[in-house]
Every structure is written in C-alpha cells, then in structure tokens.
Motif scaffolding. Sequence first.
Motif, PDB file in Angstrom:
ATOM      1  N   ARG A  35     -35.279   8.475 -22.445  1.00  0.00           N
ATOM      2  CA  ARG A  35     -35.463   7.445 -21.424  1.00  0.00           C
ATOM      3  C   ARG A  35     -34.732   7.810 -20.133  1.00  0.00           C
ATOM      4  NH1 ARG A  35     -36.071   1.339 -23.672  1.00  0.00           N
ATOM      5  NH2 ARG A  35     -37.662   1.771 -25.239  1.00  0.00           N
ATOM      6  N   LYS A  36     -33.563   8.377 -20.260  1.00  0.00           N
ATOM      7  CA  LYS A  36     -32.824   8.770 -19.065  1.00  0.00           C
ATOM      8  C   LYS A  36     -33.607   9.798 -18.261  1.00  0.00           C
ATOM      9  CE  LYS A  36     -28.318  10.511 -17.555  1.00  0.00           C
ATOM     10  NZ  LYS A  36     -26.965  10.939 -17.992  1.00  0.00           N
ATOM     11  N   ALA A  37     -34.212  10.776 -18.952  1.00  0.00           N
ATOM     12  CA  ALA A  37     -34.986  11.805 -18.265  1.00  0.00           C
ATOM     13  C   ALA A  37     -36.230  11.212 -17.618  1.00  0.00           C
ATOM     14  CB  ALA A  37     -35.367  12.913 -19.246  1.00  0.00           C
ATOM     15  N   GLU A  38     -36.918  10.307 -18.317  1.00  0.00           N
ATOM     16  CA  GLU A  38     -38.105   9.669 -17.755  1.00  0.00           C
ATOM     17  C   GLU A  38     -37.751   8.814 -16.549  1.00  0.00           C
ATOM     18  OE1 GLU A  38     -41.873   9.563 -18.734  1.00  0.00           O
ATOM     19  OE2 GLU A  38     -40.743  11.444 -18.647  1.00  0.00           O
ATOM     20  N   ARG A  39     -36.657   8.087 -16.641  1.00  0.00           N
ATOM     21  CA  ARG A  39     -36.234   7.278 -15.491  1.00  0.00           C
ATOM     22  C   ARG A  39     -36.008   8.160 -14.265  1.00  0.00           C
ATOM     23  NH1 ARG A  39     -32.683   4.700 -19.598  1.00  0.00           N
ATOM     24  NH2 ARG A  39     -33.685   2.736 -20.171  1.00  0.00           N
ATOM     25  N   ARG A  40     -35.283   9.254 -14.459  1.00  0.00           N
ATOM     26  CA  ARG A  40     -34.984  10.135 -13.332  1.00  0.00           C
ATOM     27  C   ARG A  40     -36.266  10.693 -12.732  1.00  0.00           C
ATOM     28  NH1 ARG A  40     -31.401   9.430 -10.341  1.00  0.00           N
ATOM     29  NH2 ARG A  40     -33.237   9.263  -9.010  1.00  0.00           N
ATOM     30  N   ARG A  41     -37.188  11.129 -13.575  1.00  0.00           N
ATOM     31  CA  ARG A  41     -38.448  11.711 -13.084  1.00  0.00           C
ATOM     32  C   ARG A  41     -39.253  10.688 -12.296  1.00  0.00           C
ATOM     33  NH1 ARG A  41     -43.740  11.821 -14.581  1.00  0.00           N
ATOM     34  NH2 ARG A  41     -43.385  10.497 -16.422  1.00  0.00           N
ATOM     35  N   LEU A  42     -39.379   9.484 -12.839  1.00  0.00           N
ATOM     36  CA  LEU A  42     -40.209   8.458 -12.197  1.00  0.00           C
ATOM     37  C   LEU A  42     -39.557   7.900 -10.943  1.00  0.00           C
ATOM     38  CD1 LEU A  42     -41.377   6.706 -15.477  1.00  0.00           C
ATOM     39  CD2 LEU A  42     -42.843   7.979 -13.882  1.00  0.00           C
ATOM     40  N   ILE A  43     -38.240   7.754 -10.960  1.00  0.00           N
ATOM     41  CA  ILE A  43     -37.551   7.284  -9.758  1.00  0.00           C
ATOM     42  C   ILE A  43     -37.675   8.322  -8.642  1.00  0.00           C
ATOM     43  CG2 ILE A  43     -35.292   6.783  -8.754  1.00  0.00           C
ATOM     44  CD1 ILE A  43     -34.551   5.462 -11.418  1.00  0.00           C
ATOM     45  N   ASP A  44     -37.507   9.593  -8.984  1.00  0.00           N
ATOM     46  CA  ASP A  44     -37.622  10.642  -7.978  1.00  0.00           C
ATOM     47  C   ASP A  44     -39.000  10.606  -7.321  1.00  0.00           C
ATOM     48  OD1 ASP A  44     -35.069  11.503  -8.428  1.00  0.00           O
ATOM     49  OD2 ASP A  44     -35.635  13.252  -9.631  1.00  0.00           O
ATOM     50  N   ARG A  45     -40.033  10.412  -8.114  1.00  0.00           N
ATOM     51  CA  ARG A  45     -41.381  10.378  -7.544  1.00  0.00           C
ATOM     52  C   ARG A  45     -41.562   9.155  -6.644  1.00  0.00           C
ATOM     53  NH1 ARG A  45     -47.244  10.831 -10.694  1.00  0.00           N
ATOM     54  NH2 ARG A  45     -48.492  10.774  -8.785  1.00  0.00           N
ATOM     55  N   ARG A  46     -41.008   8.042  -7.060  1.00  0.00           N
ATOM     56  CA  ARG A  46     -41.147   6.816  -6.265  1.00  0.00           C
ATOM     57  C   ARG A  46     -40.401   6.928  -4.943  1.00  0.00           C
ATOM     58  NH1 ARG A  46     -39.106   1.701  -9.343  1.00  0.00           N
ATOM     59  NH2 ARG A  46     -37.084   2.529  -8.723  1.00  0.00           N
ATOM     60  N   VAL A  47     -39.194   7.485  -4.979  1.00  0.00           N
ATOM     61  CA  VAL A  47     -38.385   7.602  -3.767  1.00  0.00           C
ATOM     62  C   VAL A  47     -39.037   8.533  -2.754  1.00  0.00           C
ATOM     63  CG1 VAL A  47     -36.175   8.473  -2.905  1.00  0.00           C
ATOM     64  CG2 VAL A  47     -36.224   6.987  -4.904  1.00  0.00           C
TER      65      VAL A  47
END
Length: 234
Positions: free
Chosen positions: A41-53
């Motif tokens: 979950r930590k890795a998915e959060r980082r990936r998805l947040i990076d794309r959103r930002v």
Amino acid sequence: MAAEDRNDTPDGYASPACFMHEVDPAYMGLEMDGVGSKAWRKAERRRLIDRRVLLGVSERERRTAQICGHLDQLLPNIAGRNISLYWPFLGEPDLRGWMASATGATCLLPVVAEKQKPLIFKSWRMGEALVRGILNIPAPLNGEERLPDIVIAPLIGFDAQCYRLGFGGGYFDRTLAVLEPRPVAIGVGFDFQEIETIHPQPHDIPMDAIVTDTGIRFRKESTAVFGSEVRPAP
C-alpha cells in the motif's frame, strides 16, 4: 505522514483527516503473495500521489470541474443536507468551490478530535476561521458539531468494488463503522487512480459510489441509496 514531510506544506493547506502516518502493521493485517500489505500500500500510494501531483494546474482544474458536474448528477437534491468535504492536499480535487455554490446545504469538515478515534464533523463556510487541529489539520474555529448525511472522501486509489485506498490512518473507515445513521459515502478522485484491487483488509469499508472526472461508479449493493435518475440500469 512524518512531521518532517509536512514542513513543506503551504501555509494555506494541510492534510485532510485521512492523511496520517502509517498505522501499526498489526492493524493492517494480511499479507499478499509474500509481500506485506503495508509495504504494498505504501508503494501504491507513492506511485499514485506522484502521478496526481504531476498534473498541471489547468488540467487539474478541468478534471475537477468534470467531477463537480458528476456530483451534481449524483446529488441533485442536497438542500437541507449536511455534507462533509475535506481540505485538499497533494493535488486532490478541490471541491470547496462546488460546496460554496450548493444552495441550501451545510458544508462540514472532518475533525480529528482524538488520535485513532472516529472523526467528528463541524460546520464551515468559505471565509470562516480555521485553526490547526490535531495532526496539523485545519479545523473550523467556531463550527457547530453535526452528523453528516453525506461524506465525500478523497482517495489515493480505488477499485471496481468501490473500495478506497486512503493514506492509512483508518479515520474514515473507523468513522463510517460507528456513525448511526450511516451517511452516504462517496469517494472522489481522478480516473487514473483506479487500480485492479486495493486488496481490502477486514477494516476497510467500501464507498457507496466513486466519482471521477470520467463518470460515476456505483457499488452494486448501494445503488438503492441514490435516486433512480442517477442509478445504473439493472
């Protein structure tokens, strides 16, 4: 999120109530294919947040306007309702303008009154004073505590079953589990935040619907809570 990470947050913004540091591994529970769910979950959060930002301002505003249009479709009659929103952070859709234009509805903001306890909700309107609450989250200074009829929660990821991947604090899940009567729960985000599954844990509570810039996804078991004009055909 660690305190040192929050130091870069602009003064006008702070984390909404789900944006907390990771919970204890024992709380997160299961493992998947040998990879701990916390790490996944930590890795998915980082990936998805990076794309959103990485979305440009104009693109984010365009997509947010489409989300607002779908919310109007989903919630055509909100006069007299208490609707919980959130303080936008890390590129989340900013729905404060949508709420300000909602005739007859009362905006609430979720408030962390006590760590690892259910949220409370206080009324707030654009321009009213905010204070830094627990975990540095903006909270209404003089808001009236109310129970929400509708909870609109930001998401980092979501799946076809309307499970929402948040920041890991468990505040929305913990709150929805105890609120009575249970409010309608709507997750909001961008279409690219959909993933195959969030690998839901026993404590995860699905949303009744997910609203993105490209449409509305309903949880099959929850379609009855919405009017026939917005429900999908059987």
